[in-house]
Design an enzyme around this catalytic site. Structure first.
Site, PDB file in Angstrom:
ATOM      1  N   HIS A   1      -7.137  -6.822  -0.145  1.00  0.00           N
ATOM      2  CA  HIS A   1      -6.019  -5.868  -0.211  1.00  0.00           C
ATOM      3  C   HIS A   1      -4.904  -6.189   0.777  1.00  0.00           C
ATOM      4  CE1 HIS A   1      -3.905  -2.103  -0.630  1.00  0.00           C
ATOM      5  NE2 HIS A   1      -4.180  -1.726   0.603  1.00  0.00           N
TER       6      HIS A   1
ATOM      7  N   ASP B   1       0.840  -1.187   0.000  1.00  0.00           N
ATOM      8  CA  ASP B   1       0.000   0.000   0.000  1.00  0.00           C
ATOM      9  C   ASP B   1       0.892   1.261   0.000  1.00  0.00           C
ATOM     10  OD1 ASP B   1      -3.062   0.801   0.478  1.00  0.00           O
ATOM     11  OD2 ASP B   1      -1.851   2.047   1.806  1.00  0.00           O
TER      12      ASP B   1
END
Length: 291
Positions: free
Chosen positions: A270, A107
């Site tokens: 994610h 991320d």
């Protein structure tokens, strides 16, 4: 946190303007792991102990995140730019005696990681990025679908303190909403890890730093990416990409930014290293151990 990180010591070091909180453990080639938003270094708790069997692992909180110190953002959005955060992370590794190291980012941490590899190719032996494409490429594809899926990018980048005040009013709600929205299976997020993310995200300083991070992502980070893309600059080291299956194939995008690229999707959301740690380790370990 001892249950999540057996044997990983907690330390602090002053690097440039920031006092960086980090954990370290293991012996072998140095390996830096960088977390994303809205988390802390704790996101690596399911993979760090295994990695520490083969590497000297360093797990910092990014500048302004977690228990690392907060410094007032600047008007030019440089202090929390990926370029500056990459410089701080390289400084941390240098202070620990590591001039060259492996690097894994997820991320926002992956954005710091690829910027570090572009700006300081002499530092990075091998690079693994989890669930991102370059910042400028993400903005370039912002249509209606992308804007709905990635609403927090333009929201957090708003100026004047608006996102900070709104998030601070309901910080637990906001973090839980994002974690649930992005996770393929929210039950895979450890309750102790989630409690740590919530603790840090209740801090006004962390909210302010993270918004500054996203403002940089809409301004100075874009400028830095645009300059490198126009110059045809490439990541010099081997690059491994792992991503959640819902994202779609990201290899074609990264082949415009690096020459030695490989990777694959993993059947999860994610938060790959938390949702599918065994699958992530099965791909990370042979890649990082290669000479």
């Amino acid at each position: 946190m001892t249950e999540l990180f057996p044997g990983l010591d907690s330390q602090r070091l002053q690097i440039d303007d920031f006092e960086i909180h980090f954990r370290s453990a293991g012996k072998g080639r140095p390996l830096l792991l960088l977390h994303g938003y809205p988390e802390t270094h704790v996101c690596w708790h399911r993979v760090a102990p295994r990695l520490a069997e083969s590497f000297s692992v360093v797990l910092p909180d990014l500048p302004g995140y977690g228990d690392s110190s907060f410094v007032e953002p600047d008007e030019a959005n440089r202090r929390y730019s990926k370029r500056n955060m990459a410089a701080v992370m390289a400084g941390l590794m240098r202070a620990l005696g590591h001039e060259r190291f492996g690097l894994v980012g997820h991320d926002r941490g992956a954005r710091v990681a690829y910027r570090l590899a572009l700006d300081r190719p002499h530092c990075v032996e091998r690079l693994a990025l989890l669930d991102i494409i370059p910042t400028i490429e993400e903005w370039d594809r912002f249509d209606r679908k992308e804007a709905l899926a990635t609403f927090h990018w333009p929201f957090l980048a708003q100026s004047g303190g608006l996102p900070e005040r709104l998030i601070l009013a309901e910080s637990d709600l906001f973090l839980r909403y994002l974690m649930h929205r992005w996770a393929g299976d929210p039950t895979r997020i450890d309750s102790d890890a989630l409690a740590e993310y919530l603790r840090c995200f209740r801090l006004d300083s962390v909210i302010r730093a993270s918004c500054a991070d996203y403002r940089a992502g809409a301004t100075t980070d874009l400028e830095d990416d645009a300059a490198d893309r126009a110059a045809g600059k490439h990541i010099a080291c081997p690059l491994l990409l792992l991503w959640g299956a819902a994202r779609g194939d990201i290899l074609p995008v990264w082949r415009r930014w690096a020459e030695d690229v490989r990777g694959e999707a993993i059947d999860c959301g994610h938060f790959l290293q938390e949702e599918a740690p065994d699958e992530v380790l099965a791909r990370l370990l042979p890649f990082l151990q290669a000479s």
